[in-house]
Write an enzyme that holds these catalytic residues in place. Structure first.
Site, PDB file in Angstrom:
ATOM      1  N   GLU A 126      -2.271   4.931   3.111  1.00 53.30           N
ATOM      2  CA  GLU A 126      -2.234   3.537   2.664  1.00 53.30           C
ATOM      3  C   GLU A 126      -3.619   2.952   2.354  1.00 53.30           C
ATOM      4  OE1 GLU A 126      -0.583   4.721   5.293  1.00 53.30           O
ATOM      5  OE2 GLU A 126       1.539   4.398   4.874  1.00 53.30           O
ATOM      6  N   GLU A 135      -0.434  -9.025  -1.474  1.00 54.76           N
ATOM      7  CA  GLU A 135      -1.043  -8.518  -0.225  1.00 54.76           C
ATOM      8  C   GLU A 135      -2.269  -7.657  -0.558  1.00 54.76           C
ATOM      9  OE1 GLU A 135       1.528  -7.327   3.415  1.00 54.76           O
ATOM     10  OE2 GLU A 135       0.477  -5.484   2.867  1.00 54.76           O
ATOM     11  N   HIS A 148      12.707   4.824  13.203  1.00 50.51           N
ATOM     12  CA  HIS A 148      12.530   5.055  11.758  1.00 50.51           C
ATOM     13  C   HIS A 148      13.245   6.358  11.365  1.00 50.51           C
ATOM     14  CE1 HIS A 148      10.458   5.775   7.961  1.00 50.51           C
ATOM     15  NE2 HIS A 148       9.920   4.566   8.035  1.00 50.51           N
ATOM     16  N   ASP A 166       0.801  -1.225   0.000  1.00 52.53           N
ATOM     17  CA  ASP A 166       0.000   0.000   0.000  1.00 52.53           C
ATOM     18  C   ASP A 166       0.830   1.270   0.000  1.00 52.53           C
ATOM     19  OD1 ASP A 166       1.150  -0.075   2.498  1.00 52.53           O
ATOM     20  OD2 ASP A 166      -0.650  -0.792   3.502  1.00 52.53           O
ATOM     21  N   ARG A 194       2.119   8.001   9.420  1.00 53.74           N
ATOM     22  CA  ARG A 194       1.914   9.435   9.147  1.00 53.74           C
ATOM     23  C   ARG A 194       0.776  10.037   9.970  1.00 53.74           C
ATOM     24  NH1 ARG A 194       4.793   9.205   4.447  1.00 53.74           N
ATOM     25  NH2 ARG A 194       5.363  11.245   3.611  1.00 53.74           N
ATOM     26  N   HIS A 218       5.852   4.618  13.157  1.00 56.04           N
ATOM     27  CA  HIS A 218       6.188   5.513  12.048  1.00 56.04           C
ATOM     28  C   HIS A 218       5.002   6.026  11.243  1.00 56.04           C
ATOM     29  CE1 HIS A 218       5.593   1.753   9.849  1.00 56.04           C
ATOM     30  NE2 HIS A 218       5.421   2.501   8.778  1.00 56.04           N
TER      31      HIS A 218
HETATM   32  C1  UD1 Z   1       6.709   4.604   3.880  1.00 54.09           C
HETATM   33  C2  UD1 Z   1       5.310   4.212   3.416  1.00 54.09           C
HETATM   34  C3  UD1 Z   1       4.568   3.471   4.513  1.00 54.09           C
HETATM   35  C4  UD1 Z   1       5.404   2.296   5.020  1.00 54.09           C
HETATM   36  C5  UD1 Z   1       6.782   2.769   5.436  1.00 54.09           C
HETATM   37  C6  UD1 Z   1       7.631   1.603   5.800  1.00 54.09           C
HETATM   38  C7  UD1 Z   1       4.159   5.733   1.878  1.00 54.09           C
HETATM   39  C8  UD1 Z   1       3.304   6.922   1.749  1.00 54.09           C
HETATM   40  N1  UD1 Z   1       4.527   5.396   3.122  1.00 54.09           N
HETATM   41  O1  UD1 Z   1       6.555   5.539   4.934  1.00 54.09           O
HETATM   42  O2  UD1 Z   1       3.342   2.964   4.002  1.00 54.09           O
HETATM   43  O3  UD1 Z   1       4.736   1.735   6.128  1.00 54.09           O
HETATM   44  O4  UD1 Z   1       7.395   3.460   4.321  1.00 54.09           O
HETATM   45  O5  UD1 Z   1       8.722   2.010   6.578  1.00 54.09           O
HETATM   46  O6  UD1 Z   1       4.509   5.121   0.898  1.00 54.09           O
HETATM   47  N2  UD1 Z   1      14.158   8.263   5.212  1.00 54.09           N
HETATM   48  C9  UD1 Z   1      15.545   8.263   5.145  1.00 54.09           C
HETATM   49  N3  UD1 Z   1      16.168   7.128   4.685  1.00 54.09           N
HETATM   50  C10 UD1 Z   1      15.503   6.022   4.318  1.00 54.09           C
HETATM   51  C11 UD1 Z   1      14.101   6.033   4.399  1.00 54.09           C
HETATM   52  C12 UD1 Z   1      13.446   7.162   4.837  1.00 54.09           C
HETATM   53  O7  UD1 Z   1      16.196   9.244   5.469  1.00 54.09           O
HETATM   54  O8  UD1 Z   1      16.123   5.041   3.924  1.00 54.09           O
HETATM   55  C13 UD1 Z   1      13.476   9.486   5.674  1.00 54.09           C
HETATM   56  C14 UD1 Z   1      13.538  10.603   4.597  1.00 54.09           C
HETATM   57  O9  UD1 Z   1      13.668  11.849   5.212  1.00 54.09           O
HETATM   58  C15 UD1 Z   1      12.167  10.455   3.929  1.00 54.09           C
HETATM   59  C16 UD1 Z   1      11.307  10.106   5.121  1.00 54.09           C
HETATM   60  O10 UD1 Z   1      12.099   9.222   5.913  1.00 54.09           O
HETATM   61  O11 UD1 Z   1      11.790  11.639   3.272  1.00 54.09           O
HETATM   62  C17 UD1 Z   1       9.959   9.509   4.829  1.00 54.09           C
HETATM   63  O12 UD1 Z   1      10.031   8.428   3.915  1.00 54.09           O
HETATM   64  P1  UD1 Z   1       8.679   7.986   3.123  1.00 54.09           P
HETATM   65  O13 UD1 Z   1       9.002   6.775   2.307  1.00 54.09           O
HETATM   66  O14 UD1 Z   1       8.093   9.142   2.424  1.00 54.09           O
HETATM   67  O15 UD1 Z   1       7.667   7.642   4.268  1.00 54.09           O
HETATM   68  P2  UD1 Z   1       7.688   6.526   5.391  1.00 54.09           P
HETATM   69  O16 UD1 Z   1       7.181   7.168   6.631  1.00 54.09           O
HETATM   70  O17 UD1 Z   1       9.010   5.864   5.402  1.00 54.09           O
HETATM   71  N1  UDP Z   2      11.998  -4.081  10.492  1.00 57.38           N
HETATM   72  C1  UDP Z   2      13.381  -4.285  10.538  1.00 57.38           C
HETATM   73  N2  UDP Z   2      14.143  -3.439  11.294  1.00 57.38           N
HETATM   74  C2  UDP Z   2      13.602  -2.424  12.030  1.00 57.38           C
HETATM   75  C3  UDP Z   2      12.206  -2.231  11.983  1.00 57.38           C
HETATM   76  C4  UDP Z   2      11.428  -3.065  11.204  1.00 57.38           C
HETATM   77  O1  UDP Z   2      13.893  -5.215   9.901  1.00 57.38           O
HETATM   78  O2  UDP Z   2      14.352  -1.710  12.688  1.00 57.38           O
HETATM   79  C5  UDP Z   2      11.181  -4.927   9.617  1.00 57.38           C
HETATM   80  C6  UDP Z   2      10.092  -5.692  10.329  1.00 57.38           C
HETATM   81  O3  UDP Z   2      10.532  -6.982  10.699  1.00 57.38           O
HETATM   82  C7  UDP Z   2       8.974  -5.752   9.298  1.00 57.38           C
HETATM   83  C8  UDP Z   2       9.195  -4.531   8.443  1.00 57.38           C
HETATM   84  O4  UDP Z   2      10.495  -4.052   8.737  1.00 57.38           O
HETATM   85  O5  UDP Z   2       9.102  -6.879   8.446  1.00 57.38           O
HETATM   86  C9  UDP Z   2       8.133  -3.516   8.740  1.00 57.38           C
HETATM   87  O6  UDP Z   2       8.465  -2.301   8.186  1.00 57.38           O
HETATM   88  P1  UDP Z   2       7.734  -0.969   8.613  1.00 57.38           P
HETATM   89  O7  UDP Z   2       7.203  -1.089   9.994  1.00 57.38           O
HETATM   90  O8  UDP Z   2       8.691   0.118   8.319  1.00 57.38           O
HETATM   91  O9  UDP Z   2       6.572  -0.866   7.549  1.00 57.38           O
HETATM   92  P2  UDP Z   2       5.050  -1.396   7.517  1.00 57.38           P
HETATM   93  O10 UDP Z   2       5.088  -2.872   7.621  1.00 57.38           O
HETATM   94  O11 UDP Z   2       4.307  -0.731   8.621  1.00 57.38           O
HETATM   95  O12 UDP Z   2       4.579  -0.928   6.192  1.00 57.38           O
END
Ligand code: UD1
Ligand code: UDP
Length: 377
Positions: free
Chosen positions: A135, A121, A243, A99, A213, A211
């Protein structure tokens, strides 16, 4: 016979975890399938270790991530860069998972180019437009676009049937997150040194992740207040891999840094995270994937959300919704720390999300769909 060109598109941590087993399975059918992997780069640092662990080498890396990116940033950059790759490669099918914005925008690009889409999924629902945000609506829109719906559970399948998706387009597969856990279990264990130092034997270790939003701002402050209060209990040790989103980093560091028994860590590699899951006392999280994984290790999970699309855990009694109210989170944690019967009730064995063969079922469904019957192996 020409090969089926399947393009797997991934962007964030959970997509790599859940699509890696599918990519492995696709690679086993080299005679019939040409498999291409596209990384949008929605996450950067948070996916690198996972690509290495699962030995996934992307054919394309679109490198879209910006610091503190908005949904519009991710969407525009992803759509522009991905559509060029789709136009060039013209796959017979794209595969996306869950999602995220990567998954939804990839689906939209494929739709515009009339390329079929398979949704891994599929069928999860809260029916609440803003929870989780964005999502829930991403998923609903992806269902409208998908040509093959890989439902992880019977409940997800029923949601799709209720939305008048044709039964022959729905495949009940289980969730490949369980395949991923089994992959990790087969690997030689390499555990992060900060985790190795935690006293799992004598302390009640609580694993925290958050994490979403829709929790940014006040709800996040409430979650941190709850962790402060729980950390006051001497028998507790809290492991919180934070995160990288700045909306998470800022309040967490401001409110929790320096507390003796709160370990604020960088996002953990998958093997270390699974090690903590296996050895902790309970889990406090708003994650989708962690809700699926905790029951596989008989660990109670308190879900810091108002609603969840993963109802199966609630029904099995292994997960409980506790919302984002400080007092409620603290009292639910206290209950599990103080009452053996409450703890036992939630730590029973249940794995409602899969059996480790989801990737195989997904790839078999693709082969059946695209090949004449006598050529499916
Ligand atoms: C995204 C997904 C969410 C998912 C989550 C898993 C969307 C809208 N959201 O949310 O559904 O549950 O990933 O973790 O698609 N950042 C870094 N390095 C990284 C990753 C992220 O610095 O490797 C920081 C950056 O500042 C980035 C911010 O995190 O702009 C947000 O990342 P983003 O992918 O937009 O949203 P998530 O909250 O990670
Ligand atoms: N996870 C990980 N290291 C971490 C936090 C999460 O390997 O420090 C793994 C966790 O086992 C799960 C996945 O990341 O499989 C979940 O990711 P996240 O919570 O970021 O996203 P969501 O599942 O909510 O989309």
């Amino acid at each position: 016979m020409s090969k089926i060109k399947v393009m797997t598109i991934l962007g964030t941590r959970p997509e790599v975890i859940k699509l890696a087993p599918v990519a492995h399975e696709l690679a086993k059918h080299k005679k019939q399938i040409k498999s291409l992997i596209v990384l949008t780069g929605q996450h950067r640092k948070m996916v690198d270790q996972f690509l290495q662990l699962f030995k996934i080498k992307p054919d394309y890396d679109l490198d879209i991530m910006l610091k503190n990116q908005t949904l519009i940033d991710v969407s525009c950059r992803c759509l522009a860069r991905l559509s060029k790759v789709l136009e060039k490669e013209k796959p017979n099918l794209i595969l996306v998972e869950g999602d995220t914005t990567t998954a939804f925008i990839a689906s939209l690009a494929a739709f515009y180019l009339k390329i079929p889409m398979g949704h891994v999924e599929a069928g999860l629902r809260t029916f609440d437009k803003y929870r989780p945000f964005p999502e829930e609506i991403n998923r609903q829109m992806m269902t409208l676009i998908a040509d093959m719906h890989f439902a992880p559970t019977k409940k997800a399948r029923q949601n799709l049937l209720n939305e008048k998706i044709e039964p022959n387009k729905i495949f009940l597969t289980g969730n490949p997150v369980i395949d991923a856990l089994q992959y990790v279990a087969r690997k030689k264990k390499i555990i992060n040194c900060e985790i190795k130092r935690i006293d799992f034997k004598h302390k009640k270790v609580i694993l925290v992740t958050a994490h979403r939003r829709e929790s940014f701002g006040q709800p996040f402050a409430q979650i941190c207040q709850a962790i402060q209060q729980i950390a006051a209990l001497p028998q507790v040790e809290i492991i919180y891999p934070v995160h990288l989103n700045p909306n998470v980093q800022t309040p967490v560091n401001k409110m929790l840094k320096g507390l003796k028994n709160v370990h604020l860590l960088k996002p953990l590699d998958y093997q270390s995270f699974v090690h903590v899951l296996r050895n902790c006392y309970l889990v406090l999280s708003d994650s989708g994937g962690v809700q699926e994984e905790a029951p596989a290790f008989n660990k109670p999970i308190l879900v810091m959300r108002e609603v969840t699309e993963r109802q199966e855990g609630l029904e099995a009694g292994v997960a409980k919704l506790v919302g984002m109210d400080t007092a409620n989170i603290v009292s639910q944690v206290n209950l599990l720390l103080s009452s053996d019967s409450a703890y036992l009730q939630m730590s029973k064995s249940a794995s409602p999300y899969g059996d480790g063969s989801a990737a195989k079922r997904i790839v078999q469904a693709i082969l059946k769909q695209y090949l004449p019957e006598n050529q499916v192996l």
